[in-house]
Design a protein around this motif. Structure first.
Motif, short mmCIF file in Angstrom:
data_model
loop_
_atom_site.label_atom_id
_atom_site.label_comp_id
_atom_site.label_asym_id
_atom_site.label_seq_id
_atom_site.Cartn_x
_atom_site.Cartn_y
_atom_site.Cartn_z
N SER A 199 0.83 -1.21 0.00
CA SER A 199 0.00 0.00 0.00
C SER A 199 0.86 1.25 0.00
CB SER A 199 -0.92 -0.01 1.22
OG SER A 199 -1.84 1.06 1.16
N ALA A 200 1.94 1.24 0.78
CA ALA A 200 2.86 2.38 0.79
C ALA A 200 3.51 2.55 -0.58
CB ALA A 200 3.92 2.18 1.87
N LEU A 201 3.87 1.42 -1.20
CA LEU A 201 4.49 1.47 -2.52
C LEU A 201 3.54 2.06 -3.56
CD1 LEU A 201 7.04 0.68 -4.10
CD2 LEU A 201 5.99 -1.56 -4.50
N LEU A 202 2.27 1.61 -3.53
CA LEU A 202 1.28 2.14 -4.47
C LEU A 202 0.97 3.60 -4.15
CD1 LEU A 202 -0.65 1.89 -6.79
CD2 LEU A 202 -2.30 0.76 -5.29
N GLY A 203 0.98 3.96 -2.86
CA GLY A 203 0.74 5.35 -2.49
C GLY A 203 1.76 6.28 -3.12
N VAL A 204 3.02 5.88 -3.09
CA VAL A 204 4.09 6.69 -3.70
C VAL A 204 3.96 6.68 -5.22
CG1 VAL A 204 6.58 6.90 -4.02
CG2 VAL A 204 5.66 6.33 -1.76
N LEU A 205 3.73 5.49 -5.79
CA LEU A 205 3.59 5.37 -7.25
C LEU A 205 2.46 6.23 -7.78
CD1 LEU A 205 4.12 3.93 -10.00
CD2 LEU A 205 2.54 2.14 -9.24
N SER A 206 1.39 6.36 -7.01
CA SER A 206 0.20 7.07 -7.46
C SER A 206 0.51 8.52 -7.88
CB SER A 206 -0.88 7.06 -6.37
OG SER A 206 -1.30 5.75 -6.10
N PHE A 207 1.42 9.15 -7.17
CA PHE A 207 1.73 10.56 -7.46
C PHE A 207 2.52 10.71 -8.77
CE2 PHE A 207 0.92 10.57 -2.90
CZ PHE A 207 0.05 11.65 -2.80
N PHE A 208 2.96 9.59 -9.34
CA PHE A 208 3.67 9.62 -10.62
C PHE A 208 2.82 9.09 -11.77
CE2 PHE A 208 6.84 9.42 -7.27
CZ PHE A 208 7.74 10.43 -7.65
N LEU A 209 1.57 8.74 -11.47
CA LEU A 209 0.66 8.27 -12.50
C LEU A 209 0.20 9.42 -13.38
CD1 LEU A 209 -1.56 5.85 -10.35
CD2 LEU A 209 0.11 5.18 -12.10
N PRO A 210 -0.29 9.13 -14.59
CA PRO A 210 -0.80 10.19 -15.48
C PRO A 210 -1.87 11.02 -14.77
CG PRO A 210 -0.62 8.12 -16.67
CD PRO A 210 -0.36 7.80 -15.23
#
Length: 401
Positions: free
Chosen positions: A170-181
């Motif tokens: 969840s932490a990994l996806l949380g960080v990844l989310s801010f780099f999504l389109p």
């Protein structure tokens, strides 16, 4: 679509469902092992999914779809969720566990709609390719189950680690989310977005008697569905199946295979027959669970698990397709919102409560009477099947209409 964007979206889907599969599949076993939870307490814990599904449209309609970019609210929810999952892993009583998991599911369930919104935004010219992105979510669920089996957390009574695993993802996806389109808010500020999201614009579809029968059937079949999510992992562990979570992931493999077969089946047999087979599969699955064991009848357990593809794809995915065809052009999204709210919200809420009560009724001194526990949802599914056969009279409900 750029290769970078495809990788981002695929990773998003993988982590979204990896998180869910990492702890939800083994939740019943965790509660029994760590808290000696009753069936009613298990029902309360699983109900948090349904409560989240009911509340999710309001969160999306009032906040995410109106004021914030989808990827930013997705990141916030998953980072907050990571902290909650970490604290869930440290709880030592059901009283401490329940409020944390309830808050978590109120945050997690809206993210299911958010990841779809982000993906469809990038696929606006090719929405039919959504399945190529969404399939990585199923892969994520499978990998989560395989890892739980590999580490042996069920047999070693260390299922609190599943929440730590989910917290990390969840932490990994949380960080990844801010780099999504970037996916900016699209709803107008007049409240129409909220009505549309929770499905109120699609209520007129229920005036169609045939669709009303399908709608009620969808709610009713979610009641036996809840028994599967709540009891299967606990059941398999209780009767001594090694690596139960990993074995259950075969159901998701089946889901992928039958998803590929579904278009051909719909074209050949139409909506009604496909839906009937989906309901019938629930009956067969629970009868197999009732009489299967880890000895000579272990094949029954494997067949019951592998039926997941038919149970889910042939009824729920077909139902989404049927709803899409019955909805008017303006109400397509609202109709999907309505059926989701009714099934995963209301239907499964009733189902989890009933499953908890039935489990308590047929449990004595910590010993589960699994034959009776499984035959009750099997019987309920038979009633739903008969009602659907008699009342559903769509003459041209085929995939080609």
């Amino acid at each position: 679509m750029k290769a970078t964007t495809r990788i981002q979206l695929s990773s998003m889907m993988f982590l979204e469902f990896f998180i869910w599969g990492a702890w939800f599949v083994t939740l019943g076993t965790f509660l029994a092992q760590h808290f000696s939870a009753s069936g009613s307490q298990m029902g309360l814990a699983f109900e948090t999914q349904s409560i989240g599904a009911i509340i999710a449209p309001f969160i999306i309609g009032l906040i995410a779809d109106r004021y914030f970019s989808a990827q930013k609210i997705l990141g916030f929810m998953h980072l907050t969720g990571a902290a909650l999952l970490f604290f869930v892993a440290t709880t030592n009583s059901f009283a401490a566990f329940y409020p944390l998991v309830l808050i978590y599911m109120l945050l997690y369930m809206p993210t299911l709609a958010l990841v779809n919104t982000i993906a469809f935004k990038q696929l606006k010219d090719n929405p039919e390719k959504f399945a190529q992105i969404r399939v990585f979510g199923t892969v994520g669920w499978i990998i989560a189950g395989v890892l739980i089996g590999y580490f042996g957390w069920e047999s070693s009574r260390q299922l609190q680690n599943t929440f730590l695993l989910a917290s990390f993802a969840s932490a990994l996806l949380g960080v990844l989310s801010f780099f999504l389109p970037n996916t900016p808010p699209s709803a107008k500020q007049d409240g129409a977005g909220l009505r549309h999201m929770i499905g109120l614009d699609a209520l007129g579809m229920l005036r169609d008697k045939t669709y009303l029968v399908f709608f009620i059937t969808s709610v009713l079949i979610c009641i036996p569905l809840a028994f599967y999510y709540q009891n299967t992992n606990l059941f398999l562990n209780d009767i001594g199946m090694a690596g139960a979570a990993a074995t259950m992931s075969l159901g998701q493999v089946s889901e992928i295979l039958f998803m590929l077969m579904l278009p051909l089946f719909l074209k050949r047999f139409g909506i009604k027959i496909t839906l009937l087979i989906g309901i019938l599969a629930w009956v067969i699955r629970y009868v197999l669970f009732a009489y299967g064991d880890t000895g000579d009848q272990i094949w029954m357990l494997f067949v019951g698990i592998l039926l997941h593809g038919i149970c889910y794809d042939f009824f729920f995915v077909t139902g989404q397709i049927y709803t899409e065809k019955k909805a008017g052009l303006k109400n397509k999204a609202a109709a999907q919102g309505l059926i989701t709210l009714a099934t995963y919200g209301v239907g499964m809420l009733i189902g989890f409560r009933l499953a908890g009560w039935i489990t308590d009724t047929y449990t004595s001194a910590g010993s589960y009477q699994w034959e009776q526990i499984w035959l009750i949802p099997a019987g309920f599914a038979v009633v739903v099947l008969l009602l659907f056969i008699v009342l559903f009279r769509e003459k041209q409900a085929t995939a080609s209409e």
